[in-house]
Design an enzyme around this catalytic site. Structure first.
Site, short mmCIF file in Angstrom:
data_model
loop_
_atom_site.label_atom_id
_atom_site.label_comp_id
_atom_site.label_asym_id
_atom_site.label_seq_id
_atom_site.Cartn_x
_atom_site.Cartn_y
_atom_site.Cartn_z
N GLY A 177 -37.81 19.70 -19.83
CA GLY A 177 -38.08 19.55 -21.25
C GLY A 177 -36.93 19.93 -22.15
O GLY A 177 -36.99 19.70 -23.36
N TYR A 184 -45.71 13.81 -24.24
CA TYR A 184 -46.78 14.48 -24.98
C TYR A 184 -47.83 13.43 -25.37
O TYR A 184 -47.52 12.47 -26.07
CB TYR A 184 -46.23 15.13 -26.26
CG TYR A 184 -45.23 16.24 -25.99
CD1 TYR A 184 -45.63 17.57 -25.98
CD2 TYR A 184 -43.90 15.95 -25.73
CE1 TYR A 184 -44.72 18.59 -25.72
CE2 TYR A 184 -42.98 16.95 -25.47
CZ TYR A 184 -43.41 18.28 -25.46
OH TYR A 184 -42.51 19.28 -25.20
N GLU A 197 -36.76 25.05 -31.98
CA GLU A 197 -36.60 24.71 -30.58
C GLU A 197 -36.03 25.88 -29.79
O GLU A 197 -35.45 26.81 -30.35
CB GLU A 197 -35.68 23.49 -30.44
CG GLU A 197 -36.24 22.23 -31.05
CD GLU A 197 -37.57 21.82 -30.43
OE1 GLU A 197 -37.64 21.71 -29.19
OE2 GLU A 197 -38.54 21.64 -31.19
N SER A 295 -39.94 13.44 -25.58
CA SER A 295 -39.08 14.39 -26.30
C SER A 295 -38.16 15.11 -25.35
O SER A 295 -38.46 15.27 -24.16
CB SER A 295 -39.96 15.40 -27.06
OG SER A 295 -39.18 16.33 -27.76
#
Length: 501
Positions: A177, A184, A197, A295
């Site tokens: 990730g 997601y 993040e 992502s």
């Protein structure tokens, strides 16, 4: 259609707006160049930007017929929200049973979980905050994989070419990730709480299909103000962990932000659109219904100062920590030695008036790096397995006792370093008990009587056999390579739940 609203609309300098870019395919081809171009336009000041890709860019040629996408969600989470008056905590409870994507879609579209009727996005947003504590939705978050075609070479989220790749190149470590892609799958009211993040990196989010997402974003220049507000509202959490916002549990409504004069923006992402978050850009949001997004994180040279000063959660072992050593060494060589000593003075990019030293690296970690480098020079071209560590000079090893130390690296992995004292090699292949207890004067014995490797093997086997274990164990890392196995970046609590009827 996308909507945009912010508090304090009158001053672009106080609250920069979220920009929307529509690049041509030629402009779009080079990922790093286009990120730099958007920043030259000031897009990073809002903490979030929307990109509408050119029509020539098709990440999945076969489309998104769910019946033809054979995918299993190994650990969906159920999001339970508690609180009132715009201040909430979100608990992500990991479900016991896995689901197929088709089962997840059917649940998302069921009468209980489907999107309510609404006039527009503003009406749906009001319904979200009014009903946030009712009917806990599921969220298929942090699913390893990609929906993009393997042969996609332009803006392929699974393999972006940025300096974050140095983590893999220099250390041989993949972080799920972070430098690989996550999927997601959301439903109505599934949410992501306020956070930046991991290591304050950039992130990219592409909405492959389905219902829109609403995003809230705080300009990075006001990130500390959000932190102070959250610390006052969630003081207990702050006392337990100074980086508790990384647990992704903290939810604060726009109404509360306005009451405390915290500038923010919001924007709605629709299918086929890309969102980029910038370093130290706090963001949160929710899904309007069943959808699927992809992502990952990435980095640029501008991020390095953020990464060196990013807050680190130390209360959870699964939090991502990335070593800054390779980035400082490659891109800030003139500051490298000062940084190693903890004397790299400067300021956080969003706090220009506050001068402080960047956090020094973990001592053991970089000592091991240096030792491996020196050892490789001494050994010439002889190879050594990654993940192994030995004293840099066997002839100078003079520890009083044999020691085994575990260095917890900032890459969220563990490397074991066994430091062994020199021992004379007896005539037989195994040292006797008298020889093991030989005084330090035995160091005078000539080098030809030492066999470091054979002694290491014998002693490690003895330590292993002496461990109290009723069953035989299995060596899970036979090649010495350590890999990050983190599955969930959301804070989760594993509960045993009854099967659905």
């Amino acid at each position: 259609m996308s909507t945009r609203l912010s508090f304090d609309d009158g001053d672009q300098n106080t609250n920069p707006r979220i920009m929307t870019f529509r690049p041509s395919y030629e402009e779009f081809k080079n990922f790093a160049d286009y990120i730099a171009y958007m920043e030259s336009r000031g897009a990073h000041k809002a903490g979030l930007v929307k990109i509408i890709p050119p029509v020539e860019w098709i990440p999945r040629k076969s489309g998104y017929d769910i019946e033809n996408i054979n995918m299993t969600i190994p650990a969906p989470i159920n999001q339970v929200v508690t609180g009132a008056h715009g201040v909430y905590q979100q608990f992500n409870i990991q479900q016991r049973r896995q689901m197929t994507l088709r089962q997840f879609r059917d649940k998302a579209n069921s009468e209980m979980f489907q999107t309510p009727r609404h006039i527009d996005y503003e009406d749906l947003e009001r319904k979200y905050w009014k009903n946030i504590t009712y009917i806990s939705p599921d969220y298929a978050a942090d699913v390893k994989g990609s929906l993009s075609d393997e042969d996609l070479d332009v803006w392929n989220i699974g393999r972006l070419d940025t300096i974050l790749n140095l983590v893999n190149t220099d250390y041989g470590i993949e972080i799920d990730g972070v430098n690989t892609a996550y999927l997601y799958f959301g439903m109505w009211k599934s949410s992501f709480a306020w956070h930046t993040e991991d290591m304050d990196l950039y992130s990219i989010n592409y909405l492959h299909f389905g219902a829109p997402k609403t995003w809230y974003a705080i300009p990075p220049a006001h990130g500390r103000r959000l932190e102070k507000l959250a610390n006052s509202l969630f003081n207990e959490n702050h006392q337990e962990c100074n980086a508790y916002l990384r647990h992704k549990m903290t939810m604060i409504s726009p109404k509360v932000l306005r009451q405390h004069n915290i500038p923010y923006n919001k924007i709605t992402q629709e299918a086929g659109e890309i969102m980029i978050t910038f370093p130290f850009g706090y963001h949160a949001g929710f899904n309007h219904g069943f959808n699927g997004a992809e992502s990952t994180n990435f980095a640029s040279k501008r991020w390095i100062e953020y990464g060196k000063r990013a807050s680190i959660c130390k209360c959870r072992s699964d939090m991502v920590k990335i070593s800054m050593e390779t980035f400082v060494r490659h891109f800030q060589p003139e500051r490298y030695q000062n940084w190693l000593r903890g004397e790299d003075y400067g300021n956080h990019p969003e706090e220009p008036g506050k001068i402080c030293a960047a956090a020094a690296p973990t001592i053991n970690e970089y000592k091991m790096i240096e030792e491996r480098t020196q050892l490789s020079k001494l050994k010439g071209n002889s190879a050594q397995k990654r993940g192994c560590s030995m004293p840099n000079d066997i002839e100078e090893a003079n520890d009083d006792d044999d020691k085994a130390s575990v260095a917890s690296s900032s890459l969220n992995t563990k490397q074991v370093m066994v430091k062994l004292r020199k021992m004379p090699m007896p005539a037989s292949n195994e040292a006797t008990s008298d020889e093991k207890a030989a005084p330090s004067s035995s160091a005078a014995i000539t080098k030809e009587k030492y066999d470091f490797n054979s002694i290491a093997v014998v002693r490690v086997k003895r330590l292993w056999n002496a461990l109290p274990c009723t069953e035989n164990g299995t060596n899970l890392l036979p090649n010495g390579v350590v890999k990050n196995t983190k599955r969930m970046r959301f804070q989760t609590k594993v509960l045993t739940l009854d099967d659905d009827e």
